[in-house]
Write an enzyme that holds these catalytic residues in place. Structure first.
Site, PDB file in Angstrom:
ATOM      1  N   SER A 244       0.296  -1.624  -0.263  1.00  0.00           N
ATOM      2  CA  SER A 244       0.062  -0.480  -0.276  1.00  0.00           C
ATOM      3  C   SER A 244       1.086   1.318  -0.011  1.00  0.00           C
ATOM      4  O   SER A 244       1.795   1.239  -0.815  1.00  0.00           O
ATOM      5  CB  SER A 244      -1.343   0.320   1.053  1.00  0.00           C
ATOM      6  OG  SER A 244      -1.819   0.888   1.244  1.00  0.00           O
TER       7      SER A 244
ATOM      8  N   ASP B 149      -4.796  -4.329   5.495  1.00  0.00           N
ATOM      9  CA  ASP B 149      -5.641  -4.898   4.486  1.00  0.00           C
ATOM     10  C   ASP B 149      -4.417  -6.007   4.346  1.00  0.00           C
ATOM     11  O   ASP B 149      -3.289  -5.779   3.724  1.00  0.00           O
ATOM     12  CB  ASP B 149      -6.276  -4.495   3.614  1.00  0.00           C
ATOM     13  CG  ASP B 149      -6.297  -4.840   2.284  1.00  0.00           C
ATOM     14  OD1 ASP B 149      -7.083  -5.759   2.242  1.00  0.00           O
ATOM     15  OD2 ASP B 149      -6.067  -4.474   1.043  1.00  0.00           O
TER      16      ASP B 149
ATOM     17  N   HIS C 266      -2.391  -1.230  -3.065  1.00  0.00           N
ATOM     18  CA  HIS C 266      -4.054   0.173  -3.211  1.00  0.00           C
ATOM     19  C   HIS C 266      -3.010   1.291  -4.665  1.00  0.00           C
ATOM     20  O   HIS C 266      -2.214   1.849  -3.678  1.00  0.00           O
ATOM     21  CB  HIS C 266      -3.963   0.649  -1.781  1.00  0.00           C
ATOM     22  CG  HIS C 266      -4.370  -0.339  -1.105  1.00  0.00           C
ATOM     23  ND1 HIS C 266      -4.279  -1.059   0.620  1.00  0.00           N
ATOM     24  CD2 HIS C 266      -4.875  -1.764  -1.470  1.00  0.00           C
ATOM     25  CE1 HIS C 266      -4.661  -1.930   0.659  1.00  0.00           C
ATOM     26  NE2 HIS C 266      -5.568  -2.472  -0.135  1.00  0.00           N
TER      27      HIS C 266
END
Lengths: 192, 274
Positions: free
Chosen positions: A11, A131, A38
């Site tokens: 991310s 996540d 992401h």
């Protein structure tokens, strides 16, 4: 151990980490790599092109129903979840966001764990959310190998730290060592 | 004992039960996707395993309709992928203008946001009075929502941005009336939309149309079912009609790849050959 695929979740701080990773992976690295980074729903593919230019491997966006092939790196397209089917093809969905993310790392990892069982390597790199934690657990349950970037060496420590707090990760390493390990366990011939 | 994954067997039996009892056919959906939806649904239901879900589905209609909602994807937005709608204005509207009456089929319209988007474009192009939009879905609840045309006010900021990025020049707030937390779409947009229940998996051709929009629906189907639905679209389009797919969908893996010409490759807009 013959690993058939590597899934990576990354991310914030990911661009830099991926640049380093792809500069270190050799041209003959054949185990397919599937990545969720992401990104904004409206991103174009320019960043993949930039990454590709500096990489020894061929990097592309994953296509719907595409067969996963050796020597390729696949990236989840923006605003879609990426899943792996048992026949080692991709599915895309626009289901609700998971952990506020679409694509979500958990969605990829959980489906990959079931498709590849103990022939999968799951890696969590830099990021500032949680996540991927559930997905890593699932990979371990299915017999796969789990690796987290050492939070102290990650640009954003939260995501790997979340995984490490939730489970017994097989390896916790700085990025360079992760790459060295990957080369060692997937391509023993490289050392002969 | 055979080497069969119990969960997968349970899923296949559950889908068979849903089909035989209620007629909704999820048996050719992408497996990883449908498994994820069913596992989520099971977790929410508190039931121990999928076999218990099967029993409940067969004996409890309320549970069955809840499961149906869980298996149906209703994620959508107005002017989703603004560049696509920009291409519609530039490349598709000129084709539609040549017809005295325009019929559009929006297949898998869910809660209707994209059908309203199309109505807005047709109105701005001065074509709406001679247009009928058939907006269809198998999910009756989503369809009722679409017909009401009431959406959350909190979404309007994003929709307005999308609208402007798609080349919209009017004031987007002119297309609805706000009331507390919700907005209601203008009657002038609703008037030529026909909302109808149609299941792409089990129903057949119902009209001949000049434009079909079916975006991010086929990604959920396996290749065999995709082919079948693509045939349905082909048979529903006039020669020279336009087919619009989602940004990650294409005709590449279908039997009909040779029967269309690309209008806009990136935005997945195709024209049926004469």
């Amino acid at each position: 151990m013959h690993y058939e695929a590597i899934v990576i979740g990354v991310s914030s701080g990911g661009m830099k980490a991926m640049k380093i990773m792809f500069s270190l992976l050799p041209k003959n690295f054949s185990t397919p790599i599937i990545i969720v980074q992401h990104i904004s729903a409206h991103s174009d593919t320019q960043w993949i092109k930039l990454l590709n230019d500096e990489s020894n491997l061929s990097i592309k966006e994953a296509d719907e129903k595409e067969k996963i092939e050796k020597g390729n790196v696949y990236i989840a397209p923006p605003n879609y979840h990426l899943l792996i089917e048992k026949d080692k093809t991709f599915s895309l969905t626009i289901d609700e966001r998971v952990n506020y993310a679409r694509p979500s790392i958990d969605v990829l990892f959980e489906s990959a764990a079931e498709a590849y069982k103990n022939k999968l390597i799951g890696i969590i790199l830099t990021g500032s959310n949680n996540d991927g934690t559930k997905g890593m657990k699932r990979i371990q349950e299915c017999g796969g190998l789990t690796i987290a970037q050492d939070p102290a060496t990650a640009e954003s420590r939260y995501m790997p730290a979340s995984v490490i707090a939730a489970m017994q990760v097989d390896y916790v390493l700085p990025l360079n060592d992760i790459i060295a390990l990957l080369i060692e366990i997937t391509q023993p011939q490289a050392h002969k | 004992m055979r080497d069969i994954d119990t969960t997968e067997l349970e899923i296949s039996l559950l889908l068979e039960a849903v089909y035989q009892k209620y007629g909704y056919d999820f048996r050719q959906y992408s497996e990883a996707h449908i498994k994820r939806r069913i596992m989520n649904s099971r977790a929410m239901s508190g039931l121990e395993n999928i076999s218990q879900m099967q029993s409940k589905v067969l004996n409890d209609e309320a549970f069955a309709s809840k499961l149906l909602q869980d298996l149906s994807i209703t994620v959508t937005e107005m002017f989703r992928d603004p560049a696509f709608y920009r291409s519609i204005r530039e490349n598709v509207i000129p084709v539609l203008k040549t017809y005295p009456f325009i019929k559009i089929w929006h297949a898998g319209c869910s809660t209707g946001q994209e059908a309203y988007s199309m109505a807005i474009i047709m109105q701005e192009e001065g074509l709406y009075d001679r247009t009928t939009i058939y907006a269809t879905d198998f999910n009756q609840l989503a369809l009722s929502h679409a017909k009401e045309g009431i959406f959350s006010n909190s979404m309007m900021k994003e929709y307005t941005t999308n609208y402007q990025l798609s080349g919209g020049k009017e004031s987007f707030s002119g297309y609805y009336t706000s009331s507390y937390d919700n907005v209601i779409m203008n009657q002038s947009l609703k008037k030529n939309i026909v909302w109808a229940n149609h299941n792409l998996v089990t129903d057949s051709v119902f009209a001949e149309v000049q434009l079909i929009l079916c975006r991010n629906v086929l990604i959920y189907f396996n290749r065999n079912l995709q082919n079948k639905v693509q045939r349905l679209f082909y048979d529903s389009l006039v020669n020279g009609g336009i087919l619009c797919l989602g940004s990650k969908e294409s005709l590449r893996f279908t039997d009909l790849n040779e029967d269309y010409t690309e209008v806009d490759k990136k935005q997945r807009i195709y024209k049926k050959d004469y």
